[in-house]
Design a protein around this motif. Structure first.
Motif, PDB file in Angstrom:
ATOM      1  N   UNK A  90       0.846  -1.201   0.000  1.00  0.00           N
ATOM      2  CA  UNK A  90       0.000   0.000   0.000  1.00  0.00           C
ATOM      3  C   UNK A  90       0.877   1.244   0.000  1.00  0.00           C
ATOM      4  N   UNK A  91       0.504   2.211  -0.824  1.00  0.00           N
ATOM      5  CA  UNK A  91       1.144   3.522  -0.788  1.00  0.00           C
ATOM      6  C   UNK A  91       0.073   4.590  -0.691  1.00  0.00           C
ATOM      7  N   UNK A  92       0.302   5.626   0.115  1.00  0.00           N
ATOM      8  CA  UNK A  92      -0.675   6.710   0.193  1.00  0.00           C
ATOM      9  C   UNK A  92      -0.562   7.701  -0.957  1.00  0.00           C
ATOM     10  N   UNK A  93       0.492   7.581  -1.774  1.00  0.00           N
ATOM     11  CA  UNK A  93       0.807   8.621  -2.757  1.00  0.00           C
ATOM     12  C   UNK A  93       0.050   8.437  -4.065  1.00  0.00           C
ATOM     13  N   UNK A  94      -1.267   8.321  -3.946  1.00  0.00           N
ATOM     14  CA  UNK A  94      -2.128   8.192  -5.123  1.00  0.00           C
ATOM     15  C   UNK A  94      -3.520   8.674  -4.756  1.00  0.00           C
ATOM     16  N   UNK A  95      -4.138   9.375  -5.686  1.00  0.00           N
ATOM     17  CA  UNK A  95      -5.508   9.845  -5.501  1.00  0.00           C
ATOM     18  C   UNK A  95      -6.332   9.420  -6.710  1.00  0.00           C
ATOM     19  N   UNK A  96      -7.641   9.496  -6.558  1.00  0.00           N
ATOM     20  CA  UNK A  96      -8.570   9.300  -7.653  1.00  0.00           C
ATOM     21  C   UNK A  96      -9.167  10.645  -8.025  1.00  0.00           C
ATOM     22  N   UNK A  97      -9.438  10.842  -9.313  1.00  0.00           N
ATOM     23  CA  UNK A  97     -10.164  12.032  -9.756  1.00  0.00           C
ATOM     24  C   UNK A  97     -10.888  11.732 -11.060  1.00  0.00           C
ATOM     25  N   UNK A  98     -11.819  12.619 -11.404  1.00  0.00           N
ATOM     26  CA  UNK A  98     -12.540  12.521 -12.664  1.00  0.00           C
ATOM     27  C   UNK A  98     -11.756  13.349 -13.679  1.00  0.00           C
TER      28      UNK A  98
END
Length: 448
Positions: A181-189
């Protein structure tokens, strides 16, 4: 009715805002600007945004052959991550360990920056900072994942190894032997982000002309089918479409990616899949699958096509005959709980891949020509960092960004035409065959 061959993101956007289907007017004859930016994807629009932040008096003109976000920027996987197409170890080999750590830190910061600007500027793009989980489903994948985790700390990256039970707290997938697991990712539209950003820079005085095909980029000039733009600085921000421009045709190889999206899934299915809204995931195959849970509870999954090479750009938007079976099999294999759910969207597009996998940003003071691109599969955060860097280069700011090791990098050029296509296709099939060989070895060993 939703089109099965247009991206989910554009269908969502046009349902909520039908006016986005109407392009802005094209260039109306010859003109001048302080900065001409070719390409209204995320690299071009972030460049315009940060130029306005640095010097609101600059006359910035952004040009696009279609509409802002019609290319890869508006059709991506929904990831905004700290990934680059080149490893930290390779960066260190080329530029030194300190430079590699600097670029890794800048990429992690870029994910936060995108979310921060989205919040500060009220860009309605579903930005969700939820991290990503990687899953290993055979012994070779697990060994690769452990090696990545062992190296990550040396570059300042956070990658926490997980056992199967720990993976299940993030994601319930079949056949998982372990994960990270890494926290260095986000989701977006992504389409919403592009269009919101386009509206913002226009509201602050930038000019954006759509339906304007550029046929040549020259020092201090951009030649289009609708007129010529004279500018002190000209920035090429067209990623895979560089392959269409004279003088840049061999800078990157356009490589096909394909994605699909399911119908909205009910809570019973999500209880069995376990992924929270905005969560992202991937396997660690050579030809990896990656995906996300959207804010309207769909499951998006995709990756590079096995062959990979894009031969004709006008085939990319429709791409009706692309082989989606690998991705649909991957969906059912990873998530048995999703068996029987309908796939409502299938879409594809090109990303620009440098021959050495190394992205670059640069500005030649003598010619006035700037460029950025070559991010590989995940360019959302990289485009933000590139836009900030280009703005500093254009305005002459001596920031830490202009000293990052990707600034001024020149990748080896690809071969011409069919030779390049054959090389890209061979690499894609080699990755797929390597995955099949690993799976076969796993079966023969009984999964030990």
């Amino acid at each position: 009715m939703a089109s099965p061959h247009r991206s989910l993101w554009w269908d969502q956007l046009l349902t909520a805002r039908p006016q986005e289907a109407v392009p802005r007017p094209p260039l109306d004859g010859d003109t001048t600007a302080d900065v001409a930016v070719v390409g209204a994807g995320l690299t071009g629009l972030w460049t315009a945004y940060y130029l306005q932040e640095a010097d609101p008096g600059l006359d910035v003109l952004v040009l696009d052959q279609d509409v802002a976000g019609a290319g890869a920027s508006g059709s991506s996987s929904g990831w905004c991550s700290a990934r680059l197409g080149v490893s930290a170890a390779e960066l260190a080999r080329l530029h030194g360990a300190e430079a590699a750590r600097d670029l890794r830190a800048a990429m992690r910061d870029a994910v936060v920056e995108v979310g921060g600007v989205a919040a500060a500027e009220h860009l309605a793009c579903d930005f969700t900072y939820a991290g990503t989980v990687s899953v290993a489903r055979n012994g070779a994948q697990l060994a690769r994942l452990r090696a990545h985790a062992a190296e990550a700390a040396a570059w300042g990256d956070e990658l926490e190894l997980l056992g199967p039970d720990e993976v299940a707290t993030h994601l319930v997938a079949a056949g998982v032997l372990g994960g990270a697991y890494t926290p260095d990712c986000a989701f977006l539209q992504p389409a919403a982000l592009v269009r919101e950003l386009a509206d913002l820079v226009v509201s602050r005085g930038a000019r954006l002309v759509e339906q304007t095909r550029v046929v040549r980029i020259s020092p201090r000039a951009v030649v289009t089918l609708h007129g010529t733009v004279r500018a002190r600085w000209v920035v090429r921000a067209v990623e895979a479409w560089s392959a269409q421009l004279p003088g840049s045709t061999r800078d990157v190889a356009p490589v096909r990616t394909q994605l699909l999206a399911t119908e909205p899934l009910d809570q019973q299915v999500w209880d069995r899949v376990g992924l929270r809204p905005g969560g992202t995931f991937e396997d660690v195959a050579h030809l990896a699958l990656r995906g996300a849970r959207t804010t309207d509870d769909r499951l998006v999954l995709g990756g590079r096509a096995a062959g990979g090479a894009v031969r004709a750009f006008d085939e990319v938007p429709g791409d009706l005959d692309a082989p989606w079976e690998r991705f649909e099999r991957g969906l059912r294999s990873l998530f048995p709980a999703a068996d029987g759910v309908a796939v409502t969207h299938r879409w594809g597009g090109p990303v620009g891949v440098p021959r050495d996998g190394h992205p670059s940003v640069g500005l030649d003071a003598e010619s006035g020509l700037g460029w950025a691109g070559g991010y590989g599969d995940d360019g959302v955060a990289a485009a933000n960092l590139a836009g900030r860097t280009l703005a500093d280069l254009v305005t002459g700011a001596d920031s830490a960004l202009v000293h990052l090791p990707w600034v001024g990098h020149r990748s080896p050029r690809w071969a011409r035409g069919v030779v390049r296509s054959a090389e890209v296709t061979a690499a894609g099939w080699a990755a797929r065959l390597a995955d099949e060989a690993e799976t076969l070895r796993e079966h023969r060993s009984g999964g030990r």
